[in-house]
Design a protein around this motif. Sequence first.
Motif, PDB file in Angstrom:
ATOM      1  N   LEU A   1     -10.700  -5.004  -8.567  1.00 13.61           N
ATOM      2  CA  LEU A   1      -9.542  -5.209  -7.545  1.00 13.61           C
ATOM      3  C   LEU A   1      -9.104  -6.459  -8.137  1.00 13.61           C
ATOM      4  O   LEU A   1      -7.565  -6.455  -8.197  1.00 13.61           O
ATOM      5  CB  LEU A   1     -10.064  -5.355  -6.634  1.00 13.61           C
ATOM      6  CG  LEU A   1     -10.461  -4.085  -5.381  1.00 13.61           C
ATOM      7  CD1 LEU A   1     -11.275  -4.610  -4.163  1.00 13.61           C
ATOM      8  CD2 LEU A   1      -9.417  -3.325  -5.238  1.00 13.61           C
TER       9      LEU A   1
ATOM     10  N   MET B   1      -4.727  -7.368  -9.548  1.00 13.71           N
ATOM     11  CA  MET B   1      -3.819  -8.234  -8.870  1.00 13.71           C
ATOM     12  C   MET B   1      -2.890  -8.714  -9.761  1.00 13.71           C
ATOM     13  O   MET B   1      -3.023  -9.136 -11.086  1.00 13.71           O
ATOM     14  CB  MET B   1      -4.672  -9.439  -8.373  1.00 13.71           C
ATOM     15  CG  MET B   1      -5.035  -9.209  -7.055  1.00 13.71           C
ATOM     16  SD  MET B   1      -5.139 -10.299  -5.771  1.00 13.71           S
ATOM     17  CE  MET B   1      -5.404 -11.851  -6.101  1.00 13.71           C
TER      18      MET B   1
ATOM     19  N   GLN C   1      -8.356 -10.001  -0.949  1.00 13.46           N
ATOM     20  CA  GLN C   1      -8.945 -11.090  -1.859  1.00 13.46           C
ATOM     21  C   GLN C   1      -8.867 -12.230  -0.950  1.00 13.46           C
ATOM     22  O   GLN C   1      -9.614 -13.253  -1.054  1.00 13.46           O
ATOM     23  CB  GLN C   1      -8.139 -11.326  -2.934  1.00 13.46           C
ATOM     24  CG  GLN C   1      -8.061  -9.936  -3.936  1.00 13.46           C
ATOM     25  CD  GLN C   1      -9.461  -9.538  -4.278  1.00 13.46           C
ATOM     26  OE1 GLN C   1     -10.330 -10.375  -4.389  1.00 13.46           O
ATOM     27  NE2 GLN C   1      -9.643  -8.292  -4.919  1.00 13.46           N
ATOM     28  N   LEU C   2      -7.783 -12.394  -0.145  1.00 16.87           N
ATOM     29  CA  LEU C   2      -7.489 -13.741   0.580  1.00 16.87           C
ATOM     30  C   LEU C   2      -8.715 -13.890   1.437  1.00 16.87           C
ATOM     31  O   LEU C   2      -9.337 -14.988   1.658  1.00 16.87           O
ATOM     32  CB  LEU C   2      -6.163 -13.791   1.389  1.00 16.87           C
ATOM     33  CG  LEU C   2      -5.083 -14.069   0.042  1.00 16.87           C
ATOM     34  CD1 LEU C   2      -3.791 -14.073   1.002  1.00 16.87           C
ATOM     35  CD2 LEU C   2      -5.195 -15.760  -0.484  1.00 16.87           C
TER      36      LEU C   2
ATOM     37  N   GLN D   1      -0.324 -11.319  -8.936  1.00 17.42           N
ATOM     38  CA  GLN D   1      -0.485 -12.804  -9.063  1.00 17.42           C
ATOM     39  C   GLN D   1      -1.292 -13.523  -9.650  1.00 17.42           C
ATOM     40  O   GLN D   1      -2.448 -13.616  -9.233  1.00 17.42           O
ATOM     41  CB  GLN D   1      -0.208 -13.537  -7.566  1.00 17.42           C
ATOM     42  CG  GLN D   1       0.974 -12.808  -6.936  1.00 17.42           C
ATOM     43  CD  GLN D   1       0.465 -11.822  -6.103  1.00 17.42           C
ATOM     44  OE1 GLN D   1      -0.405 -10.877  -6.114  1.00 17.42           O
ATOM     45  NE2 GLN D   1       0.810 -11.578  -4.542  1.00 17.42           N
TER      46      GLN D   1
ATOM     47  N   LEU E   1      -2.930 -16.727  -7.976  1.00 14.69           N
ATOM     48  CA  LEU E   1      -3.966 -16.260  -6.721  1.00 14.69           C
ATOM     49  C   LEU E   1      -5.203 -15.741  -7.322  1.00 14.69           C
ATOM     50  O   LEU E   1      -6.259 -16.004  -6.845  1.00 14.69           O
ATOM     51  CB  LEU E   1      -3.362 -15.320  -5.851  1.00 14.69           C
ATOM     52  CG  LEU E   1      -3.743 -14.669  -4.559  1.00 14.69           C
ATOM     53  CD1 LEU E   1      -4.086 -16.224  -3.860  1.00 14.69           C
ATOM     54  CD2 LEU E   1      -3.279 -13.839  -3.831  1.00 14.69           C
TER      55      LEU E   1
ATOM     56  N   ASP F   1      -0.975  -3.385  -3.458  1.00 11.29           N
ATOM     57  CA  ASP F   1      -0.889  -4.489  -4.148  1.00 11.29           C
ATOM     58  C   ASP F   1      -0.965  -5.432  -2.835  1.00 11.29           C
ATOM     59  O   ASP F   1      -1.794  -6.513  -2.703  1.00 11.29           O
ATOM     60  CB  ASP F   1       0.217  -4.791  -4.720  1.00 11.29           C
ATOM     61  CG  ASP F   1       0.267  -4.214  -6.105  1.00 11.29           C
ATOM     62  OD1 ASP F   1      -0.741  -4.400  -6.944  1.00 11.29           O
ATOM     63  OD2 ASP F   1       1.213  -3.395  -6.479  1.00 11.29           O
TER      64      ASP F   1
ATOM     65  N   ARG G   1      -1.216   4.293 -12.131  1.00 12.95           N
ATOM     66  CA  ARG G   1      -2.152   3.201 -11.973  1.00 12.95           C
ATOM     67  C   ARG G   1      -3.614   3.950 -11.749  1.00 12.95           C
ATOM     68  O   ARG G   1      -4.784   3.245 -12.702  1.00 12.95           O
ATOM     69  CB  ARG G   1      -1.952   2.543 -10.464  1.00 12.95           C
ATOM     70  CG  ARG G   1      -2.484   0.958 -10.961  1.00 12.95           C
ATOM     71  CD  ARG G   1      -1.696   0.363  -9.734  1.00 12.95           C
ATOM     72  NE  ARG G   1      -1.840  -1.108  -9.986  1.00 12.95           N
ATOM     73  CZ  ARG G   1      -1.068  -1.931  -8.950  1.00 12.95           C
ATOM     74  NH1 ARG G   1      -0.488  -1.152  -8.038  1.00 12.95           N
ATOM     75  NH2 ARG G   1      -1.411  -3.201  -9.149  1.00 12.95           N
TER      76      ARG G   1
ATOM     77  N   ASN H   1      -4.510  -5.343  -1.355  1.00 14.46           N
ATOM     78  CA  ASN H   1      -5.628  -5.783  -2.242  1.00 14.46           C
ATOM     79  C   ASN H   1      -5.130  -7.228  -1.947  1.00 14.46           C
ATOM     80  O   ASN H   1      -6.427  -8.054  -2.031  1.00 14.46           O
ATOM     81  CB  ASN H   1      -5.221  -5.502  -3.695  1.00 14.46           C
ATOM     82  CG  ASN H   1      -6.055  -5.961  -4.609  1.00 14.46           C
ATOM     83  OD1 ASN H   1      -7.169  -6.423  -4.246  1.00 14.46           O
ATOM     84  ND2 ASN H   1      -5.923  -5.759  -5.962  1.00 14.46           N
ATOM     85  N   THR H   2      -4.055  -7.948  -2.203  1.00  9.03           N
ATOM     86  CA  THR H   2      -3.940  -9.214  -2.009  1.00  9.03           C
ATOM     87  C   THR H   2      -4.675  -9.936  -0.555  1.00  9.03           C
ATOM     88  O   THR H   2      -5.250 -10.823  -0.570  1.00  9.03           O
ATOM     89  CB  THR H   2      -2.385  -9.779  -2.004  1.00  9.03           C
ATOM     90  OG1 THR H   2      -1.930  -9.043  -3.217  1.00  9.03           O
ATOM     91  CG2 THR H   2      -2.305 -11.130  -1.819  1.00  9.03           C
TER      92      THR H   2
ATOM     93  N   VAL I   1      -8.991 -17.217  -6.501  1.00 12.22           N
ATOM     94  CA  VAL I   1     -10.178 -16.110  -5.876  1.00 12.22           C
ATOM     95  C   VAL I   1     -11.247 -16.270  -6.818  1.00 12.22           C
ATOM     96  O   VAL I   1     -12.332 -16.314  -6.293  1.00 12.22           O
ATOM     97  CB  VAL I   1      -9.550 -14.880  -5.426  1.00 12.22           C
ATOM     98  CG1 VAL I   1     -10.688 -14.082  -4.939  1.00 12.22           C
ATOM     99  CG2 VAL I   1      -8.428 -14.921  -4.596  1.00 12.22           C
TER     100      VAL I   1
END
Lengths: 292, 297
Positions: free
Chosen positions: A90, A94, B17-18, A96, A99, B10, A195, B13-14, A103
């Motif tokens: 995962l 990503m 993750q946060l 970004q 970020l 995305d 993807r 997913n973001t 993480v």
Amino acid sequence: MKQNYQLYLMILPTTILFIVFLYLPMAGLVIAVRHYDIVGGFFGDAWVGGKYFMQFFRDPYFFRIIRNTALLNIFMLLITFPAPIILALLLNEMQQKKLKSLVQSISYLPHFISTVIIVGLMMDLFSSRGIINQALNGVGIQTILFFQEPGWFRPLYIGSSLWEGVGWSAIIYFAALAAINPELYEYASIEGAGRLAKIRYVTIPGILPTIVILFILAVGNIMTVGFEKVFLMYSPGTYETADVISTYTYRRGILGLDYSYATAVGFFNSVVNFGLLIGANALARKAGHGLW
Amino acid sequence: MVKHKPQPFDIINTILQLLLACVFIYPFIYIISISISDTFAVGLGLVKFLPIGFQLDAYRIVLRDTTIWSGYANSILYTVTGTALSLLLCSLPAYVLATSEFRFKKSFTAVFVITMFFNGGIIPTFLVVRNLGLLDSIWAIIIPPALSAWNIILFRTNFKSIPISLIESAKMDGASHVWIFTKLTVPLSKAIFAVIGLFIFVAAWNSYFPALLYLTSQDKQPLMIVLRKYIVMQNMRGIMERSIGTGKGLGDNYDYEGLLRSIRMTTVVVSVLPVLMVYPFMQKFLAKGILVGSIKG
């Protein structure tokens, strides 16, 4: 060549310490088949054969500690083995970068916290007036005494291990992911792969060898439980699910002074482990990914 | 890589993750909040995330407690000497195993590597330590964990990557092995020393089992054993009698239960601090650590 003595000077201290602190205990395993008395010397004073092993097989707790050790590890494996792979995949997806690295660095912070503190923290969070029970009460569920209920031992143990280790365990997969040839992804794009297809046909095959090696090692350890955490978490009230081979060995051996018996139990554990490691490797070798 | 438009995946997913980052970081904020919040708020269970009110009594009590201080001093002693000893005991043989001229390389490697697969287990190891008369001594705490075949192999792999020409020319000039090790190998391998050293340091700081097994004197216990008593066994009697029983420096304005919890979390903060302080430095070396970990044997 006259300076070769310096080489010996450099290697011998460590070697001697290895022999004393690691090989002598292996020789000391012989007390599993000998009668040991505090006054009778390091190797015991008389042969007793398989007496202590038989005693172990007839031990009323034999079944319980074997079952607890095996179940705790199997559940651990089922949950904590795939989790870091998923996390790495995962994070890898990503976009970004900032970020992502944030993480990542936060995720392995818990690995550096001592077990004593993690268990202490859990005891606070899951106490009768802790934050978890407050939340449960908030949605109308009665207070649960997590640390006194045998049924909650495994979820707490595994959940906290996940929190503690998932980020750290993912590191090795990050390294494996970084080693995949980027051209493969470009080919896949040209071929029109989406993807998911890329993950399935490029990413996963790329990290498969790593997964297999780690899996073999994990299976080889299936009968080993980190003594430290169980010891901190359990209490006589939860022995039913929490008492494992190593904690039992500790209680019988160190606290109960039953050295020979505890050594026999520990030895039995090592043999089972070794067998599992060999077995797992044989299976992996058939699949073409053996460790040796 | 081509940047593509954010897809629903995305975004999910973001967010995921946060959330995950929050789960990892939350307990750390929580313990700090409990440690400095007003004791009534803590006692009533009002503190859930950020601190409510403010007090430093818990810190005053903890910092005045002698068992914490002696635990701290012992932990520093065991951790620093243990790390130094381990680096020494693992790097020296690694140098020998990495040189081309040592004749018994294979046999010595075997002696070390076998211990990665077999061991005597808790009881026989305990008996060896006891029979050597090392019970209740610092050596029982620092020697056994210092002996790591894995670290020897890591050092050896790293030393082998030092250009052979450097070593050869030093030898031509008549340099001894000890000179080469201290003046060439160690300076050229600072990174690996730092990585392995940090890992050993953190493991030693956090360990409690050897102390539980081998130390009997109260005044030799490391911090983790002291903490185990306070936060896991929740036996606060000592600390409370010493500090609150006398009531010195504390007003009547505190909630007993709340203060107990604040004290417990303060001990956690105080003990996690050293690790958190080396953490940014570790970050720098972790990338190297990954490389080290992936070069097997």
